[in-house]
Design a protein around this motif. Structure first.
Motif, PDB file in Angstrom:
ATOM      1  N   THR A  82     -16.574  -0.585   0.677  1.00 46.30           N
ATOM      2  CA  THR A  82     -16.688   0.379   1.744  1.00 46.30           C
ATOM      3  C   THR A  82     -15.230   0.270   2.612  1.00 46.30           C
ATOM      4  O   THR A  82     -14.422  -1.037   2.675  1.00 46.30           O
ATOM      5  CB  THR A  82     -17.730  -0.046   2.869  1.00 46.30           C
ATOM      6  OG1 THR A  82     -17.539   0.820   4.034  1.00 46.30           O
ATOM      7  CG2 THR A  82     -17.713  -1.399   3.217  1.00 46.30           C
ATOM      8  N   ALA A  83     -14.763   1.061   3.321  1.00 45.65           N
ATOM      9  CA  ALA A  83     -13.770   1.258   4.132  1.00 45.65           C
ATOM     10  C   ALA A  83     -13.603  -0.012   5.251  1.00 45.65           C
ATOM     11  O   ALA A  83     -12.943  -0.497   5.941  1.00 45.65           O
ATOM     12  CB  ALA A  83     -13.325   2.368   4.737  1.00 45.65           C
ATOM     13  N   LEU A  84     -14.873  -0.234   5.519  1.00 43.41           N
ATOM     14  CA  LEU A  84     -15.338  -1.303   6.545  1.00 43.41           C
ATOM     15  C   LEU A  84     -14.947  -2.770   6.212  1.00 43.41           C
ATOM     16  O   LEU A  84     -15.340  -3.812   6.933  1.00 43.41           O
ATOM     17  CB  LEU A  84     -16.757  -1.114   7.096  1.00 43.41           C
ATOM     18  CG  LEU A  84     -17.064  -0.073   7.833  1.00 43.41           C
ATOM     19  CD1 LEU A  84     -18.652  -0.014   8.209  1.00 43.41           C
ATOM     20  CD2 LEU A  84     -16.266   0.367   9.033  1.00 43.41           C
ATOM     21  N   ASN A  85     -14.725  -2.943   4.840  1.00 44.72           N
ATOM     22  CA  ASN A  85     -14.267  -4.266   4.370  1.00 44.72           C
ATOM     23  C   ASN A  85     -13.178  -5.034   5.128  1.00 44.72           C
ATOM     24  O   ASN A  85     -12.878  -6.234   4.705  1.00 44.72           O
ATOM     25  CB  ASN A  85     -14.246  -4.289   2.821  1.00 44.72           C
ATOM     26  CG  ASN A  85     -13.150  -3.482   2.107  1.00 44.72           C
ATOM     27  OD1 ASN A  85     -12.195  -3.386   2.900  1.00 44.72           O
ATOM     28  ND2 ASN A  85     -13.260  -3.155   0.865  1.00 44.72           N
ATOM     29  N   GLU A  86     -12.297  -4.017   5.717  1.00 44.23           N
ATOM     30  CA  GLU A  86     -11.477  -4.987   6.545  1.00 44.23           C
ATOM     31  C   GLU A  86     -11.346  -4.284   8.006  1.00 44.23           C
ATOM     32  O   GLU A  86     -10.283  -4.578   8.672  1.00 44.23           O
ATOM     33  CB  GLU A  86     -10.012  -4.635   5.988  1.00 44.23           C
ATOM     34  CG  GLU A  86      -9.717  -5.158   4.546  1.00 44.23           C
ATOM     35  CD  GLU A  86      -8.391  -4.808   4.087  1.00 44.23           C
ATOM     36  OE1 GLU A  86      -7.605  -4.120   4.816  1.00 44.23           O
ATOM     37  OE2 GLU A  86      -8.058  -5.152   3.002  1.00 44.23           O
ATOM     38  N   GLY A 138     -15.219   5.816   3.027  1.00 47.37           N
ATOM     39  CA  GLY A 138     -15.461   5.894   4.388  1.00 47.37           C
ATOM     40  C   GLY A 138     -17.028   6.527   4.764  1.00 47.37           C
ATOM     41  O   GLY A 138     -17.685   6.467   3.834  1.00 47.37           O
ATOM     42  N   ALA A 139     -17.195   7.099   5.850  1.00 43.45           N
ATOM     43  CA  ALA A 139     -18.186   7.782   6.108  1.00 43.45           C
ATOM     44  C   ALA A 139     -18.593   8.941   5.443  1.00 43.45           C
ATOM     45  O   ALA A 139     -17.747   9.854   5.390  1.00 43.45           O
ATOM     46  CB  ALA A 139     -18.408   8.179   7.577  1.00 43.45           C
ATOM     47  N   ILE A 140     -19.452   8.945   4.366  1.00 45.67           N
ATOM     48  CA  ILE A 140     -19.770  10.112   3.695  1.00 45.67           C
ATOM     49  C   ILE A 140     -20.894  10.833   3.902  1.00 45.67           C
ATOM     50  O   ILE A 140     -22.105   9.981   4.463  1.00 45.67           O
ATOM     51  CB  ILE A 140     -19.689   9.561   2.068  1.00 45.67           C
ATOM     52  CG1 ILE A 140     -18.517   9.043   1.889  1.00 45.67           C
ATOM     53  CG2 ILE A 140     -19.895  10.824   1.124  1.00 45.67           C
ATOM     54  CD1 ILE A 140     -17.245   9.593   2.040  1.00 45.67           C
ATOM     55  N   LEU A 188     -11.032   6.066   0.167  1.00 43.98           N
ATOM     56  CA  LEU A 188     -11.107   7.336   0.350  1.00 43.98           C
ATOM     57  C   LEU A 188     -12.038   7.593   1.725  1.00 43.98           C
ATOM     58  O   LEU A 188     -13.503   7.612   1.813  1.00 43.98           O
ATOM     59  CB  LEU A 188     -11.708   8.165  -0.845  1.00 43.98           C
ATOM     60  CG  LEU A 188     -11.192   8.153  -2.231  1.00 43.98           C
ATOM     61  CD1 LEU A 188     -11.995   9.134  -3.245  1.00 43.98           C
ATOM     62  CD2 LEU A 188      -9.781   9.013  -1.968  1.00 43.98           C
ATOM     63  N   ASP A 189     -11.337   7.501   2.561  1.00 42.83           N
ATOM     64  CA  ASP A 189     -11.903   7.238   4.251  1.00 42.83           C
ATOM     65  C   ASP A 189     -11.449   8.257   5.356  1.00 42.83           C
ATOM     66  O   ASP A 189     -11.836   8.103   6.145  1.00 42.83           O
ATOM     67  CB  ASP A 189     -11.819   5.863   4.588  1.00 42.83           C
ATOM     68  CG  ASP A 189     -10.437   5.591   4.807  1.00 42.83           C
ATOM     69  OD1 ASP A 189      -9.510   6.286   4.829  1.00 42.83           O
ATOM     70  OD2 ASP A 189     -10.403   4.405   5.469  1.00 42.83           O
ATOM     71  N   GLY A 190     -10.861   9.309   4.631  1.00 43.43           N
ATOM     72  CA  GLY A 190     -10.302  10.258   5.704  1.00 43.43           C
ATOM     73  C   GLY A 190      -9.364   9.782   6.766  1.00 43.43           C
ATOM     74  O   GLY A 190      -9.135  10.143   7.825  1.00 43.43           O
ATOM     75  N   GLY A 191      -8.572   8.739   6.285  1.00 46.81           N
ATOM     76  CA  GLY A 191      -7.622   8.068   7.059  1.00 46.81           C
ATOM     77  C   GLY A 191      -8.217   6.744   8.149  1.00 46.81           C
ATOM     78  O   GLY A 191      -7.292   6.416   8.651  1.00 46.81           O
ATOM     79  N   VAL A 192      -9.491   6.475   8.027  1.00 49.74           N
ATOM     80  CA  VAL A 192      -9.833   5.306   8.934  1.00 49.74           C
ATOM     81  C   VAL A 192      -9.260   4.026   8.780  1.00 49.74           C
ATOM     82  O   VAL A 192      -8.694   3.455   9.680  1.00 49.74           O
ATOM     83  CB  VAL A 192     -11.386   5.355   8.656  1.00 49.74           C
ATOM     84  CG1 VAL A 192     -11.881   4.020   9.671  1.00 49.74           C
ATOM     85  CG2 VAL A 192     -12.099   6.382   9.260  1.00 49.74           C
TER      86      VAL A 192
END
Length: 250
Positions: A138-142, A182-184, A243-247
């Motif tokens: 997930t993009a939240l991994n960092e 990211g948020a999907i 792939l997170d929309g830039g987060v």
């Protein structure tokens, strides 16, 4: 030429959301697809929609003992070893740090970390040399997000596993990479147990937090999985596709 022509592809958690969209795309790209999940009804529905001779098996990502038998069944039914393994099954259990129980922690780690580790380990005898493995992080991994400490940490562990697995499997030319969405917009939002208003509010919050100002779609993530699964990414080893929309960039 289809990108996965005559390849055998396995997608864990392939009966809904991102996994389902990925399995559908892989089948359209010529793969013989097997999906796994915990719900036999949704698995059967998914297989019917995927078509192209796909198969589905009930398999709990948190049940280590059942993983090998699932791979055995898949390779027997599809008559060959696995060329693409998408380890996508996972869960999200959010709660404040003060309220997060040991049971919630164990459920998170058993599926998101331990389940991923052994999904790859038990697959090794059933994989072709030169196979592609993709782990879902997930993009939240960092990133630091309240109420998601265990989830984010478990997915950071997945990012680390890809590097270590890649090192160990180089001799077999097996690539291991990571997809970090990211948020999907998936059914996962509704499974949090909140009301429709709460679910819609959560979606609006995550959409507004992304520079893209929207949620991602499952088809956008499936296209990323196809890139990592195919020879298009043959020079990518132990890498991460975000792939997170830039987060993550901000």
């Amino acid at each position: 030429m289809k990108k996965l022509e005559n390849k055998i592809a396995v997608v864990t958690g392939g009966n809904s959301g991102i996994g389902f969209a990925t399995a559908k795309l892989f089948a359209l790209e010529g793969a013989k697809v097997a999906i796994t999940g915990r719900n036999s009804v949704t698995i059967n529905e998914a297989v019917e929609q995927i078509g192209h001779g796909s198969i589905g098996l009930v398999s709990d990502a948190g049940n280590i003992d059942g993983i090998s038998s699932a791979y055995e069944d898949i390779t027997s039914k599809l008559e060959g070893k696995i060329d693409v393994l998408i380890v996508n099954a996972g869960n999200f259990l959010g709660a404040p740090l003060t309220d997060f129980t040991e049971d919630l922690f164990d459920q998170t780690v058993n599926i998101n970390f331990k389940g991923v580790f052994f999904a790859v380990q038990r697959a090794l005898p059933f994989l072709n040399d030169g196979a592609s493995i993709v782990l879902t992080s997930t993009a939240l991994n960092e990133k630091g997000l309240g109420m998601a400490a265990a989830y984010s940490a478990s997915k950071a562990a997945v990012r680390s596993l890809a590097r270590s697995f890649s090192s160990e499997l180089l001799s077999r030319n097996i690539r291991v990479n990571v997809m970090s969405p990211g948020a999907i917009d998936t059914p996962l939002f509704a499974r949090t147990g909140g009301s429709k208003e709460e679910v819609d509010g959560a979606k609006a919050y995550f959409a507004s937090a992304a520079p893209a100002k929207r949620l991602g779609t499952v088809d956008e993530i499936a296209a990323g999985f196809l890139y990592l699964a195919s020879d298009d990414s043959r020079y990518m080893i132990g890498g991460e596709l975000v792939l997170d929309g830039g987060v993550k960039t901000l």
